[in-house]
Design a protein around this motif. Structure first.
Motif, PDB file in Angstrom:
ATOM      1  N   LYS A 123       0.841  -1.190  -0.009  1.00 20.90           N
ATOM      2  CA  LYS A 123      -0.047   0.121   0.063  1.00 20.90           C
ATOM      3  C   LYS A 123       0.801   1.135  -0.132  1.00 20.90           C
ATOM      4  O   LYS A 123       0.610   2.201  -0.643  1.00 20.90           O
ATOM      5  CB  LYS A 123      -1.169  -0.016   1.251  1.00 20.90           C
ATOM      6  N   LYS A 124       1.943   1.272   0.909  1.00 22.57           N
ATOM      7  CA  LYS A 124       2.774   2.471   0.857  1.00 22.57           C
ATOM      8  C   LYS A 124       3.633   2.484  -0.632  1.00 22.57           C
ATOM      9  O   LYS A 124       3.658   3.658  -0.903  1.00 22.57           O
ATOM     10  CB  LYS A 124       4.055   2.130   2.030  1.00 22.57           C
ATOM     11  N   ILE A 125       3.807   1.594  -1.235  1.00 22.45           N
ATOM     12  CA  ILE A 125       4.358   1.645  -2.544  1.00 22.45           C
ATOM     13  C   ILE A 125       3.576   2.072  -3.454  1.00 22.45           C
ATOM     14  O   ILE A 125       3.917   3.054  -4.351  1.00 22.45           O
ATOM     15  CB  ILE A 125       5.121   0.103  -2.956  1.00 22.45           C
ATOM     16  N   LEU A 126       2.367   1.501  -3.473  1.00 26.04           N
ATOM     17  CA  LEU A 126       1.271   2.113  -4.457  1.00 26.04           C
ATOM     18  C   LEU A 126       1.037   3.549  -4.386  1.00 26.04           C
ATOM     19  O   LEU A 126       0.665   4.385  -5.189  1.00 26.04           O
ATOM     20  CB  LEU A 126       0.154   1.206  -4.533  1.00 26.04           C
ATOM     21  N   GLY A 127       1.073   3.895  -3.159  1.00 27.45           N
ATOM     22  CA  GLY A 127       0.734   5.379  -2.727  1.00 27.45           C
ATOM     23  C   GLY A 127       1.915   6.271  -3.340  1.00 27.45           C
ATOM     24  O   GLY A 127       1.600   7.623  -3.375  1.00 27.45           O
ATOM     25  N   ASN A 128       3.072   5.597  -3.413  1.00 29.35           N
ATOM     26  CA  ASN A 128       4.182   6.491  -3.865  1.00 29.35           C
ATOM     27  C   ASN A 128       4.759   6.079  -5.385  1.00 29.35           C
ATOM     28  O   ASN A 128       6.025   6.453  -5.530  1.00 29.35           O
ATOM     29  CB  ASN A 128       5.179   6.530  -2.784  1.00 29.35           C
TER      30      ASN A 128
ATOM     31  N   ILE B 142      11.644  -6.989  -7.820  1.00 31.22           N
ATOM     32  CA  ILE B 142      11.838  -5.587  -8.653  1.00 31.22           C
ATOM     33  C   ILE B 142      12.254  -4.716  -7.533  1.00 31.22           C
ATOM     34  O   ILE B 142      11.534  -4.444  -6.277  1.00 31.22           O
ATOM     35  CB  ILE B 142      10.424  -5.119  -9.142  1.00 31.22           C
ATOM     36  N   GLY B 143      13.606  -4.287  -7.648  1.00 30.15           N
ATOM     37  CA  GLY B 143      14.039  -3.334  -6.476  1.00 30.15           C
ATOM     38  C   GLY B 143      13.198  -1.813  -6.824  1.00 30.15           C
ATOM     39  O   GLY B 143      13.262  -1.661  -8.166  1.00 30.15           O
ATOM     40  N   LEU B 144      13.151  -1.183  -6.046  1.00 32.03           N
ATOM     41  CA  LEU B 144      12.473   0.264  -6.224  1.00 32.03           C
ATOM     42  C   LEU B 144      13.332   1.274  -5.976  1.00 32.03           C
ATOM     43  O   LEU B 144      14.126   1.467  -4.904  1.00 32.03           O
ATOM     44  CB  LEU B 144      11.169   0.386  -5.340  1.00 32.03           C
TER      45      LEU B 144
ATOM     46  N   MET C  98      17.555   2.279  -2.628  1.00 36.70           N
ATOM     47  CA  MET C  98      16.578   1.212  -3.242  1.00 36.70           C
ATOM     48  C   MET C  98      16.006   0.521  -2.142  1.00 36.70           C
ATOM     49  O   MET C  98      16.474   0.424  -1.054  1.00 36.70           O
ATOM     50  CB  MET C  98      17.436   0.316  -4.086  1.00 36.70           C
ATOM     51  N   ILE C  99      14.761   0.104  -1.994  1.00 37.81           N
ATOM     52  CA  ILE C  99      14.030  -0.709  -1.354  1.00 37.81           C
ATOM     53  C   ILE C  99      13.732  -2.184  -2.064  1.00 37.81           C
ATOM     54  O   ILE C  99      13.428  -2.191  -3.244  1.00 37.81           O
ATOM     55  CB  ILE C  99      12.740  -0.061  -0.707  1.00 37.81           C
ATOM     56  N   PHE C 100      13.788  -3.106  -1.071  1.00 36.67           N
ATOM     57  CA  PHE C 100      13.741  -4.658  -1.347  1.00 36.67           C
ATOM     58  C   PHE C 100      12.811  -5.348  -0.348  1.00 36.67           C
ATOM     59  O   PHE C 100      13.205  -5.002   0.875  1.00 36.67           O
ATOM     60  CB  PHE C 100      14.917  -5.196  -1.536  1.00 36.67           C
ATOM     61  N   PHE C 101      12.030  -6.270  -1.018  1.00 36.32           N
ATOM     62  CA  PHE C 101      11.365  -6.968  -0.044  1.00 36.32           C
ATOM     63  C   PHE C 101      12.516  -8.086   0.808  1.00 36.32           C
ATOM     64  O   PHE C 101      13.098  -8.889   0.190  1.00 36.32           O
ATOM     65  CB  PHE C 101      10.224  -7.861  -0.322  1.00 36.32           C
ATOM     66  N   LYS C 102      12.706  -8.187   2.188  1.00 34.84           N
ATOM     67  CA  LYS C 102      13.762  -8.737   2.906  1.00 34.84           C
ATOM     68  C   LYS C 102      13.544 -10.187   2.288  1.00 34.84           C
ATOM     69  O   LYS C 102      14.390 -10.907   2.444  1.00 34.84           O
ATOM     70  CB  LYS C 102      13.656  -8.307   4.238  1.00 34.84           C
ATOM     71  N   ASP C 103      12.170 -10.637   2.655  1.00 34.30           N
ATOM     72  CA  ASP C 103      12.018 -11.939   2.539  1.00 34.30           C
ATOM     73  C   ASP C 103      12.004 -12.724   1.249  1.00 34.30           C
ATOM     74  O   ASP C 103      11.893 -13.871   1.151  1.00 34.30           O
ATOM     75  CB  ASP C 103      10.671 -12.385   3.171  1.00 34.30           C
ATOM     76  N   GLY C 104      12.249 -11.700   0.234  1.00 39.83           N
ATOM     77  CA  GLY C 104      12.543 -12.116  -1.189  1.00 39.83           C
ATOM     78  C   GLY C 104      13.988 -12.278  -1.579  1.00 39.83           C
ATOM     79  O   GLY C 104      14.394 -12.442  -2.651  1.00 39.83           O
ATOM     80  N   LEU C 105      14.614 -12.202  -0.451  1.00 43.68           N
ATOM     81  CA  LEU C 105      16.353 -12.257  -0.623  1.00 43.68           C
ATOM     82  C   LEU C 105      16.977 -13.304   0.107  1.00 43.68           C
ATOM     83  O   LEU C 105      16.590 -13.703   1.199  1.00 43.68           O
ATOM     84  CB  LEU C 105      16.983 -11.032  -0.128  1.00 43.68           C
ATOM     85  N   GLU C 106      17.891 -13.814  -0.506  1.00 45.17           N
ATOM     86  CA  GLU C 106      18.609 -14.932   0.241  1.00 45.17           C
ATOM     87  C   GLU C 106      20.323 -14.370   0.110  1.00 45.17           C
ATOM     88  O   GLU C 106      20.431 -13.374  -0.614  1.00 45.17           O
ATOM     89  CB  GLU C 106      18.889 -16.288  -0.427  1.00 45.17           C
ATOM     90  N   ILE C 107      20.647 -14.661   1.455  1.00 38.95           N
ATOM     91  CA  ILE C 107      22.084 -14.036   1.611  1.00 38.95           C
ATOM     92  C   ILE C 107      23.112 -14.857   1.359  1.00 38.95           C
ATOM     93  O   ILE C 107      23.044 -16.255   1.667  1.00 38.95           O
ATOM     94  CB  ILE C 107      22.266 -13.533   3.151  1.00 38.95           C
ATOM     95  N   GLU C 108      24.141 -14.677   0.667  1.00 42.39           N
ATOM     96  CA  GLU C 108      25.314 -15.501   0.213  1.00 42.39           C
ATOM     97  C   GLU C 108      26.657 -15.063   0.655  1.00 42.39           C
ATOM     98  O   GLU C 108      26.980 -13.684   0.441  1.00 42.39           O
ATOM     99  CB  GLU C 108      25.322 -15.720  -1.193  1.00 42.39           C
TER     100      GLU C 108
END
Length: 171
Positions: A122-127, A145-147, A159-169
């Motif tokens: 909702k925050k993303i769509l508002g902006n 998709i990075g914003l 840039m903002i990213f969904f944390k749960d959509g990332l894996e750490i290497e």
């Protein structure tokens, strides 16, 4: 060094060389970048054993410069575009894909992710008019998709990213 990769495509999104801040609810990672310009195509003859002649003028080679946000350039992110309607359609499918991945790898994150994701969307769509959209190097439409936006100063990109959509290497 830690590299953050998209859990769906495996594309590199960013690394820990940037200033990274987690959102209050732990859903998003905000990565601060810099505007940079880098020269490409410049080859120093000394690096390849060349020795410039004093008698003949060097023709050299063409060099170009590329300007942009360091996160985008360093991790070969590809720009794409969305409007409110197309981003809404994309994010619904993306949330389902992330939920499925979380059920496999981190079942304890599924409920917090599904509870907090709608507020972030909702925050993303508002902006949405302020964002530029970047996908990973593979340009897989199912991936993250990075914003990209700029701080109030109009100079500092983040840039903002969904944390749960990332894996750490770790490298």
């Amino acid at each position: 060094m830690i590299i953050y990769k998209d859990i769906i495509t495996g594309d590199e999104m960013f690394s820990d060389i940037y200033k990274i801040k987690e959102s209050e609810n732990g859903m998003m990672l905000e990565v601060e970048g810099k505007m940079i310009t880098r020269a490409e195509g410049d080859i120093d003859d000394a690096l390849i054993g060349g020795n410039a002649s004093a008698e003949v003028a060097d023709e050299g080679c063409d060099s170009t410069s590329v300007s942009g946000v360091d996160i985008v350039l360093n991790h070969k992110l590809q720009e794409t575009s969305y409007d409110k309607k197309s981003y809404t359609a994309y994010i619904k499918d993306y949330m389902k894909a992330v939920k499925a991945k979380l059920q496999e790898s981190a079942p304890n994150r599924v409920d917090p992710f599904m509870a907090n994701a709608p507020a972030e969307v909702k925050k993303i769509l508002g902006n949405i008019k302020n964002f530029q959209f970047f996908t990973g190097e593979s340009m897989n439409p199912d991936g993250m998709i990075g914003l990209l936006d700029f701080r109030e100063d109009g100079v500092t990109p983040y840039m903002i990213f969904f944390k749960d959509g990332l894996e750490i290497e770790k490298c």
